[in-house]
Design an enzyme around this catalytic site. Structure first.
Site, PDB file in Angstrom:
ATOM      1  N   ASN A  45       0.848  -1.185   0.000  1.00 23.39           N
ATOM      2  CA  ASN A  45       0.000   0.000   0.000  1.00 23.39           C
ATOM      3  C   ASN A  45       0.889   1.242   0.000  1.00 23.39           C
ATOM      4  OD1 ASN A  45      -1.805   2.148   1.573  1.00 23.39           O
ATOM      5  ND2 ASN A  45      -3.151   0.584   0.727  1.00 23.39           N
ATOM      6  N   ALA A  46       0.412   2.304  -0.626  1.00 22.52           N
ATOM      7  CA  ALA A  46       1.179   3.550  -0.670  1.00 22.52           C
ATOM      8  C   ALA A  46       1.473   4.053   0.743  1.00 22.52           C
ATOM      9  CB  ALA A  46       0.425   4.597  -1.468  1.00 22.52           C
ATOM     10  N   TYR A  48       2.847   2.660   3.481  1.00 22.12           N
ATOM     11  CA  TYR A  48       3.592   1.400   3.563  1.00 22.12           C
ATOM     12  C   TYR A  48       3.163   0.499   4.714  1.00 22.12           C
ATOM     13  CZ  TYR A  48       6.939   3.851   0.478  1.00 22.12           C
ATOM     14  OH  TYR A  48       7.537   4.548  -0.541  1.00 22.12           O
ATOM     15  N   CYS A  53       1.060  -8.950   4.676  1.00 20.40           N
ATOM     16  CA  CYS A  53       1.975 -10.015   4.254  1.00 20.40           C
ATOM     17  C   CYS A  53       1.207 -11.202   3.671  1.00 20.40           C
ATOM     18  CB  CYS A  53       2.795 -10.507   5.431  1.00 20.40           C
ATOM     19  SG  CYS A  53       4.001  -9.337   6.056  1.00 20.40           S
ATOM     20  N   GLU A  55       1.427 -14.431   4.356  1.00 18.90           N
ATOM     21  CA  GLU A  55       0.949 -15.403   5.342  1.00 18.90           C
ATOM     22  C   GLU A  55      -0.341 -14.932   5.994  1.00 18.90           C
ATOM     23  OE1 GLU A  55       3.816 -13.849   5.021  1.00 18.90           O
ATOM     24  OE2 GLU A  55       5.295 -14.696   6.377  1.00 18.90           O
ATOM     25  N   CYS A  90       3.805 -11.801  11.443  1.00 21.43           N
ATOM     26  CA  CYS A  90       3.131 -13.002  10.915  1.00 21.43           C
ATOM     27  C   CYS A  90       3.313 -14.189  11.858  1.00 21.43           C
ATOM     28  CB  CYS A  90       3.649 -13.332   9.519  1.00 21.43           C
ATOM     29  SG  CYS A  90       2.991 -12.195   8.285  1.00 21.43           S
TER      30      CYS A  90
HETATM   31  N1  THU Z   1       6.539  -9.909   3.534  1.00 24.66           N
HETATM   32  C1  THU Z   1       5.637 -10.926   3.579  1.00 24.66           C
HETATM   33  O1  THU Z   1       4.705 -11.007   2.761  1.00 24.66           O
HETATM   34  N2  THU Z   1       5.770 -11.858   4.554  1.00 24.66           N
HETATM   35  C2  THU Z   1       6.749 -11.846   5.493  1.00 24.66           C
HETATM   36  O2  THU Z   1       6.684 -12.594   6.466  1.00 24.66           O
HETATM   37  C3  THU Z   1       7.903 -10.952   5.312  1.00 24.66           C
HETATM   38  C4  THU Z   1       7.627  -9.754   4.471  1.00 24.66           C
HETATM   39  C5  THU Z   1       6.387  -8.880   2.508  1.00 24.66           C
HETATM   40  C6  THU Z   1       5.957  -7.539   3.042  1.00 24.66           C
HETATM   41  C7  THU Z   1       6.443  -6.623   1.945  1.00 24.66           C
HETATM   42  O3  THU Z   1       5.440  -6.557   0.939  1.00 24.66           O
HETATM   43  C8  THU Z   1       7.665  -7.314   1.370  1.00 24.66           C
HETATM   44  O4  THU Z   1       7.606  -8.646   1.842  1.00 24.66           O
HETATM   45  C9  THU Z   1       8.980  -6.700   1.786  1.00 24.66           C
HETATM   46  O5  THU Z   1       9.059  -6.554   3.152  1.00 24.66           O
END
Ligand code: THU
Length: 131
Positions: A45-46, A48, A53, A55, A90
């Site tokens: 998202n803009a 941030y 994530c 998961e 997560c």
């Molecule tokens: N990210 C995940 O989707 N899962 C994680 O457990 C680590 C980080 C994503 C968040 C963001 O979109 C990108 O990875 C870089 O941090």
């Protein structure tokens, strides 16, 4: 579904990731006891901090579809050199529903390691902590 199939399914989610800011796609596939699998990808998202994530996308899809107490395994994958370890938020989010969740954590060459969530989040804070 085999472990390899779950990991490969998570890899198919990388193309669904919305990552205009980090350019770091992450995929997830969460398997429940009855074999149902919920997939997820990261959605940025803009603003941030509003990013979700992969998961958590998968977990929220599962809970919202009535699967809450039966998480068995999750594959978490990225195109990275290192294994795509789940972030702290997560780990905490998944611990709520399944402290013993088996985690298959993969790197870009599709090698993966398997370990229980309890090892990724020792002494985690969960529902029982509130008693
Ligand atoms: N990210 C995940 O989707 N899962 C994680 O457990 C680590 C980080 C994503 C968040 C963001 O979109 C990108 O990875 C870089 O941090």
């Amino acid at each position: 579904m085999t472990e390899r199939e779950l990991v490969d399914l998570a890899f198919t989610m990388l193309e669904r990731s919305y990552v205009p800011y980090s350019h770091f796609p992450v995929g997830a596939a969460l398997e429940c006891a009855d074999g149902t699998v919920f997939t997820g990808c990261n959605v940025e998202n803009a603003a941030y901090g509003s990013t979700i994530c992969a998961e958590r996308t998968a977990a929220v899809k599962a809970v919202s579809e009535g699967h809450r107490d039966d998480f068995v395994r999750i594959a978490i994958v990225g195109n990275s050199t290192d294994y795509c370890w789940p972030c702290g938020a997560c780990r905490q989010f998944l611990f709520e529903f399944a402290p013993g969740l088996e985690c298959l954590v993969a790197r870009g060459d599709r090698e993966y390691v398997k370990l229980p969530l309890r090892e990724l989040l020792p002494h985690g804070f969960g529902p029982k902590s509130l008693l």
